[in-house]
Design an enzyme around this catalytic site. Structure first.
Site, short mmCIF file in Angstrom:
data_model
loop_
_atom_site.label_atom_id
_atom_site.label_comp_id
_atom_site.label_asym_id
_atom_site.label_seq_id
_atom_site.Cartn_x
_atom_site.Cartn_y
_atom_site.Cartn_z
N ASN A 399 0.81 -1.20 0.00
CA ASN A 399 0.00 0.00 0.00
C ASN A 399 0.86 1.27 0.00
O ASN A 399 1.05 1.89 -1.04
CB ASN A 399 -0.95 -0.03 1.20
CG ASN A 399 -2.07 1.00 1.09
OD1 ASN A 399 -1.95 1.96 0.35
ND2 ASN A 399 -3.14 0.79 1.82
N ASP A 400 1.39 1.62 1.16
CA ASP A 400 2.11 2.90 1.24
C ASP A 400 3.31 2.97 0.31
O ASP A 400 3.66 4.04 -0.17
CB ASP A 400 2.56 3.15 2.68
CG ASP A 400 1.37 3.39 3.60
OD1 ASP A 400 0.33 3.87 3.10
OD2 ASP A 400 1.46 3.08 4.80
N VAL A 401 3.95 1.83 0.04
CA VAL A 401 5.17 1.85 -0.78
C VAL A 401 4.88 2.10 -2.25
O VAL A 401 5.80 2.24 -3.05
CB VAL A 401 5.98 0.53 -0.63
CG1 VAL A 401 6.45 0.36 0.80
CG2 VAL A 401 5.19 -0.67 -1.10
N SER A 440 -0.54 3.40 7.48
CA SER A 440 -0.34 4.79 7.88
C SER A 440 -1.66 5.55 7.95
O SER A 440 -1.71 6.65 8.44
CB SER A 440 0.58 5.48 6.88
OG SER A 440 -0.02 5.46 5.61
#
Lengths: 474, 102
Positions: A399-401, A440
């Site tokens: 996701n965040d990456v 996050s």
């Protein structure tokens, strides 16, 4: 006490063997810098450990051999058994656990030394160790104990025993107070040279508590940083106790691990574009909720059968695995899918973000377990230029990456973090369990792009459906 | 040990550690971390000395715990690192886990 050999012969033999141990450790670690020789490397280092352990029985003036053998059998036996049965997906917590044990052992060495000082009469205590050695012992005790309790908490969190991240207002101040009190006690131990029993016990108790309170607030996605940090801590603690025991093998091995671990910690923190202090002392995601606006478009779901067809007729597919793949144990199915695609002439590559998963290189280990050859796996720098030429970027539980706001939105907490440029691919397929935001709490703009399609479901199940679809596509 | 000599050792070892890991490819970060985790298992020999020289019951208990933990670190670190490293294979190499393509 009478050893097997005369004292001076035994000491010489031990010192020579430690030289050999240090040499073998270096050779082993060196060999680990290439996938071709890595396996030989651990065996070489293992031989070194065996030699060091066997020779250490010859130390002059030692007793308690029965206890020693029993302790080695218990500790070694349990570790052997647990190390053999642990699943690859659970590797991060096992490494945290073994690392904590090392920190605890270093702390135990220091505890024996400090308690001996406490129980001896003042003159004898001062004669036993100078202030420098006491300072080293105390420092090692502090670091080792923090690493011990901190690693155990990290283990508990990764294993799912501790589900929440405990945060409260003023947490940093409380942590700083504990650090201050522990250091003050440590200093008083060094200065007095004859500490009371209570001081020593309180010192260790505070250090234990510090490891717990430091680690409890840290979230799962920050674990790669934490694990490598505690690895470095244990290395340093071992080196400090090596000074106390005048043991060159411990000094060299400890410092090498400490310096390597520090470098790795920096790499991990850099891969998240955050400082180490930020990881340790601030809860991630604070103030992130406000940055959720600015999302345009909608999430567009797609059936696995259509997604499969899309991949079957692609020329190049880049797979981006994340922690979601590990949770679903989907690595075998994913590789099966990729092999099908490769047989159809599709070029398949795997793109790994440095902090994907819960420890450095977590994804690489899982893919290797599934049988993915390492030359198909690329890291961030290698692969990012290739997304332009990819027909499909398949995001599995990451996701965040892959969130493009890290490049564009200065207000975002992850702004500046290096990401995999999945959004540059012609089509993006995202396998995701539900519609929630990532760890996050930041909305992922990638999911809303025109060329992105969402495949909802457990990664393993979806991969199986994709396999079916690719086969059906002929 | 002479204090200054010990500092020499520290400096050289620190540079060595840095140089060794700086060249490790990203795909080997986990085995390397777990390998260095194994290497600090050498704390076992220190714990053995601490236990071997223990006189009081309290020292024996702490020393015993130290050896248990140290042995766990060394053995556990070895087993998991070895398991992970034996999985790394290049394209050409045979892999017994490879599934038959249908």
């Amino acid at each position: 006490m009478q050893g097997l050999l005369p004292d001076h012969v035994a000491t010489l033999a031990i010192n020579i063997s430690y030289l050999l141990v240090a040499f073998l450790f270096m050779m082993g670690l060196k060999a680990m810098s290439s996938p071709v020789t890595a396996r030989r490397g651990i065996v070489v280092a293992g031989v070194g450990m065996l030699i060091g352990t066997v020779m250490s029985f010859l130390y002059p003036g030692m007793g308690n051999f029965a206890l020693m053998l029993a302790a080695i059998a218990i500790g070694g036996g349990l570790a052997w058994w647990s190390g053999r049965i642990v699943a690859m997906t659970d590797m991060p917590q096992m490494i945290a656990l073994y690392n904590g044990m090392g920190g605890g052992a270093a702390a135990a060495i220091a505890a024996v030394e400090l308690l001996r000082m406490a129980s001896a009469d003042p003159v004898a205590a001062a004669a036993e160790h100078g202030p420098v050695v006491t300072a080293l012992a105390t420092t090692g005790a502090f670091i080792g104990t923090v690493s011990f309790s901190g690693s155990l908490i990290a283990f508990g969190k990764l294993q799912g025993l501790i589900k929440r991240s405990f945060r409260f207002k003023g947490q940093q101040i409380v942590n700083l107070l504990i650090v201050g009190a522990t250091l003050a006690l440590g200093a008083s131990i060094v200065i007095s040279a004859h500490p009371t029993m209570q001081t020593v016990v309180l010192f260790f108790a505070l250090a234990l508590i510090l490891g717990v309170t430091m680690t409890l607030p840290i979230g799962g996605a920050d674990m790669p940083v934490v694990i490598s940090l505690y690895n470095a801590f244990t290395g340093l603690a071992v080196a400090f106790e090596g000074f106390v025991l005048e043991n060159a093998a411990m000094i060299i091995a400890g410092i090498v691990v400490g310096s390597a671990g520090t470098l790795l910690t920096q790499l991990m923190a850099k891969a998240m574009n955050r400082s180490l202090g930020n990881v340790l002392f601030s809860g991630f995601g604070e103030g992130a909720a406000a940055a959720a606006e600015g999302v345009t478009g909608a999430l567009k779901p797609i059936e696995a059968s259509d997604a499969g067809v899309m991949m079957a007729f692609a020329q190049k597919v880049i797979v981006i695995p994340g922690y979601g793949m590990a949770v679903a144990q989907a690595q075998h199915k994913v590789w099966e899918l990729c092999q099908l695609l490769i047989d159809k002439g599709v070029m398949v590559r795997f793109a790994i973000h440095p902090v994907a998963g819960r420890m450095p290189g977590h994804m690489n280990v899982l893919l290797a377990e599934a049988g993915v050859p390492y030359d198909l796996i690329a890291d961030l720098d290698e692969i990012n230029a290739e997304f332009d030429t990819a027909d499909v970027a398949l995001v599995i539980g990451a996701n965040d990456v892959v969130n493009p706001v890290a490049r564009t939105d200065k207000g975002s907490p992850i702004y500046g973090m290096p990401i995999l440029n999945a959004d540059k691919a012609k089509n993006v397929l995202v396998i995701k369990r539900g519609q929630g935001a990532g760890f996050s709490g930041i909305e992922n703009h990638l999911f809303y792009l025109d060329n992105t399609r969402m495949v909802y479901g457990d990664a393993q199940k979806v991969a199986a459906e994709l396999i079916h679809a690719v086969k059906a596509a002929g | 040990m002479e204090g200054v000599i010990a500092l020499y050792i520290v400096m050289l070892a620190a540079f060595t550690g840095y140089e060794i890991i700086a060249r490790v490819p990203v795909i080997l970060h986990t085995p390397l971390m777990s390998g260095s985790n194994f290497v600090h298992g050498i704390v076992l020999v220190g714990a053995m000395v601490a236990l071997g020289r223990a006189d009081t019951v309290l020292e024996q208990v702490i020393g015993f715990i130290g050896v248990v933990l140290g042995a766990g670190n060394a053995v556990g670190g070895y087993v998991v690192t070895e398991r992970m490293l034996q999985m790394f294979k290049a394209s050409g190499q045979k892999n017994q886990k490879k599934k038959e393509p249908a």
